[in-house]
Scaffold this active site. Structure first.
Site, mmCIF file in Angstrom:
data_model
loop_
_atom_site.group_PDB
_atom_site.id
_atom_site.type_symbol
_atom_site.label_atom_id
_atom_site.label_comp_id
_atom_site.label_asym_id
_atom_site.label_seq_id
_atom_site.Cartn_x
_atom_site.Cartn_y
_atom_site.Cartn_z
ATOM 1 N N CYS A 275 -11.118 2.385 -0.262
ATOM 2 C CA CYS A 275 -9.708 2.730 -0.044
ATOM 3 C C CYS A 275 -9.319 1.970 1.212
ATOM 4 O O CYS A 275 -10.060 2.005 2.206
ATOM 5 C CB CYS A 275 -9.536 4.229 0.164
ATOM 6 S SG CYS A 275 -7.905 4.690 0.803
ATOM 7 N N HIS B 245 -7.379 2.503 3.509
ATOM 8 C CA HIS B 245 -7.222 3.290 4.738
ATOM 9 C C HIS B 245 -8.564 3.458 5.483
ATOM 10 O O HIS B 245 -8.574 3.651 6.697
ATOM 11 C CB HIS B 245 -6.704 4.701 4.410
ATOM 12 C CG HIS B 245 -5.241 4.794 4.165
ATOM 13 N ND1 HIS B 245 -4.648 4.388 2.994
ATOM 14 C CD2 HIS B 245 -4.229 5.267 4.953
ATOM 15 C CE1 HIS B 245 -3.344 4.622 3.051
ATOM 16 N NE2 HIS B 245 -3.064 5.151 4.227
ATOM 17 N N ASP C 291 0.881 -1.174 0.000
ATOM 18 C CA ASP C 291 0.000 0.000 0.000
ATOM 19 C C ASP C 291 0.917 1.223 0.000
ATOM 20 O O ASP C 291 2.144 1.099 0.124
ATOM 21 C CB ASP C 291 -0.896 -0.024 1.255
ATOM 22 C CG ASP C 291 -1.847 1.167 1.287
ATOM 23 O OD1 ASP C 291 -2.490 1.440 0.258
ATOM 24 O OD2 ASP C 291 -1.923 1.853 2.328
ATOM 25 N N SER C 292 0.317 2.407 -0.104
ATOM 26 C CA SER C 292 1.117 3.628 0.001
ATOM 27 C C SER C 292 1.589 3.835 1.438
ATOM 28 O O SER C 292 2.585 4.500 1.685
ATOM 29 C CB SER C 292 0.277 4.822 -0.448
ATOM 30 O OG SER C 292 -0.899 4.897 0.343
ATOM 31 N N TYR D 218 -1.221 8.188 -2.669
ATOM 32 C CA TYR D 218 -1.375 7.834 -4.085
ATOM 33 C C TYR D 218 -2.648 8.468 -4.678
ATOM 34 O O TYR D 218 -2.780 8.558 -5.899
ATOM 35 C CB TYR D 218 -1.563 6.317 -4.229
ATOM 36 C CG TYR D 218 -0.335 5.456 -4.124
ATOM 37 C CD1 TYR D 218 0.937 5.984 -3.919
ATOM 38 C CD2 TYR D 218 -0.460 4.063 -4.245
ATOM 39 C CE1 TYR D 218 2.043 5.148 -3.836
ATOM 40 C CE2 TYR D 218 0.644 3.236 -4.165
ATOM 41 C CZ TYR D 218 1.884 3.777 -3.959
ATOM 42 O OH TYR D 218 2.967 2.943 -3.884
ATOM 43 N N GLU E 234 -3.359 9.046 8.061
ATOM 44 C CA GLU E 234 -1.920 8.827 8.240
ATOM 45 C C GLU E 234 -1.366 9.687 9.387
ATOM 46 O O GLU E 234 -0.434 9.292 10.073
ATOM 47 C CB GLU E 234 -1.160 9.135 6.942
ATOM 48 C CG GLU E 234 -1.305 8.051 5.874
ATOM 49 C CD GLU E 234 -0.455 6.805 6.131
ATOM 50 O OE1 GLU E 234 0.491 6.864 6.949
ATOM 51 O OE2 GLU E 234 -0.751 5.755 5.519
ATOM 52 N N CYS F 42 -4.068 -1.991 -2.121
ATOM 53 C CA CYS F 42 -4.283 -0.584 -2.441
ATOM 54 C C CYS F 42 -5.291 -0.492 -3.583
ATOM 55 O O CYS F 42 -5.034 -0.980 -4.682
ATOM 56 C CB CYS F 42 -2.956 0.041 -2.844
ATOM 57 S SG CYS F 42 -3.145 1.639 -3.634
ATOM 58 N N ASN F 43 -6.434 0.140 -3.310
ATOM 59 C CA ASN F 43 -7.493 0.244 -4.321
ATOM 60 C C ASN F 43 -7.085 1.110 -5.513
ATOM 61 O O ASN F 43 -7.496 0.859 -6.634
ATOM 62 C CB ASN F 43 -8.751 0.851 -3.706
ATOM 63 C CG ASN F 43 -9.445 -0.078 -2.749
ATOM 64 O OD1 ASN F 43 -10.319 -0.830 -3.123
ATOM 65 N ND2 ASN F 43 -9.042 -0.045 -1.486
ATOM 66 N N THR F 44 -6.302 2.147 -5.239
ATOM 67 C CA THR F 44 -5.935 3.073 -6.319
ATOM 68 C C THR F 44 -5.116 2.336 -7.372
ATOM 69 O O THR F 44 -5.367 2.459 -8.581
ATOM 70 C CB THR F 44 -5.153 4.280 -5.738
ATOM 71 O OG1 THR F 44 -5.900 4.830 -4.649
ATOM 72 C CG2 THR F 44 -4.923 5.342 -6.787
#
Ligand code: DGL
Length: 260
Positions: free
Chosen positions: A177, A179, A7-8, A39, A145, A70-72
């Site tokens: 997402c 997160h 993931d980011s 991202y 974050e 990570c969905n993006t």
């Protein structure tokens, strides 16, 4: 099995947690591309480059399967990951879309994910008459974050994002997402209890478990052992504390460079 996921930042923790619940006896390689976080507003070109670098790094990690946490990246570059990796790839969007039962569905995700309409397309493939509304939430990831998840500020932001979905009377809300499951209590406070929250990591974990059960005999009878290996691309100092906070482990973290 040795499973790779990335993931980011800390979003993939929500996927890791769900996977460990269902498939505990494994070794995990978690890569957080913290140097390029977030991202969520990057262009497709940038995400494709990231997917190429990440898959190239994982191709040396001796993994047996790969989880797109990570969905993006899932929305924009799943084909790149699948093409470059020599192991089965499990994704969030396809896994979740195949389980949707409701006829009116909301999706919250990063702006780059929403732009692709990947969730809408995937859901309509399985249930063509579903009404899907997608809402970009650019401010969530930076706030999560920073651990700014209990403030009036994020409550205000969340209420604003959820308003259009409530207006459309959605029956379920996909956390598009990785997160966002970290702010589930906040989302529940704002949404009526009739709206079902869907964490795509659940569908991904189930798919993975089916795959593993077919590959590894007596898998569930083994003693529960989890081996976690963490890698970041920057901010190595903060990461163990974040892992402690969300996963209750204080790991040794390794710094890696992905950009050539
Ligand atoms: N957690 C990732 C996702 O699921 C990336 C979010 C971000 O870095 O903006 O989309």
């Amino acid at each position: 099995m040795r499973l790779g996921l990335f993931d980011s930042g800390i979003g993939g923790f929500t996927v890791l947690k769900k996977v460990i619940e269902l498939c505990p006896n494994n070794s995990f390689v978690y890569l957080a591309d913290t140097a390029r976080l977030p991202y969520g507003e990057k262009t497709a070109k940038e995400i494709i480059k990231i997917a190429e670098e990440i898959s190239s790094w994982f191709s040396y990690q001796n993994i047996d399967a790969f989880l797109v946490a990570c969905n993006t990246t899932n929305a924009i570059a799943l084909d790149v990951l699948k093409k470059n990796l020599d192991v089965p790839v499990f994704d969030l969007i396809g896994s979740a879309a195949s389980t949707i039962q409701e006829s009116r569905v909301g999706v919250i995700a990063t702006p780059s994910t929403v732009k692709t309409k990947a969730y809408t397309k995937a859901i309509l493939e399985f249930k063509p008459k579903t009404f899907v509304i997608e809402q970009p939430c650019p401010e969530f990831v930076p706030m999560i974050e920073m651990d700014n998840i209990n403030s009036a500020e994020i409550t205000h932001v969340a209420s604003r994002y959820l308003q259009p979905l409530l207006k459309q009377k959605v029956h379920s809300l996909i956390l598009g997402c990785s997160h966002y499951p970290l702010i589930t209590p906040l989302l529940k406070e704002i949404l009526p209890s009739s709206v079902k929250l869907i964490d795509p990591a659940e569908a991904l974990s189930l798919k993975l478990k089916l795959f593993m059960d077919s590959k590894v005999s007596n898998y569930s009878k083994k003693k529960k052992l989890v081996d976690l290996n963490f890698y970041v691309t920057s901010n190595i100092k903060n990461f163990p504390n974040k892992a402690k906070h969300w996963l209750n482990v204080f790991p040794q973290v390794n710094l890696v460079s992905l950009q050539k």
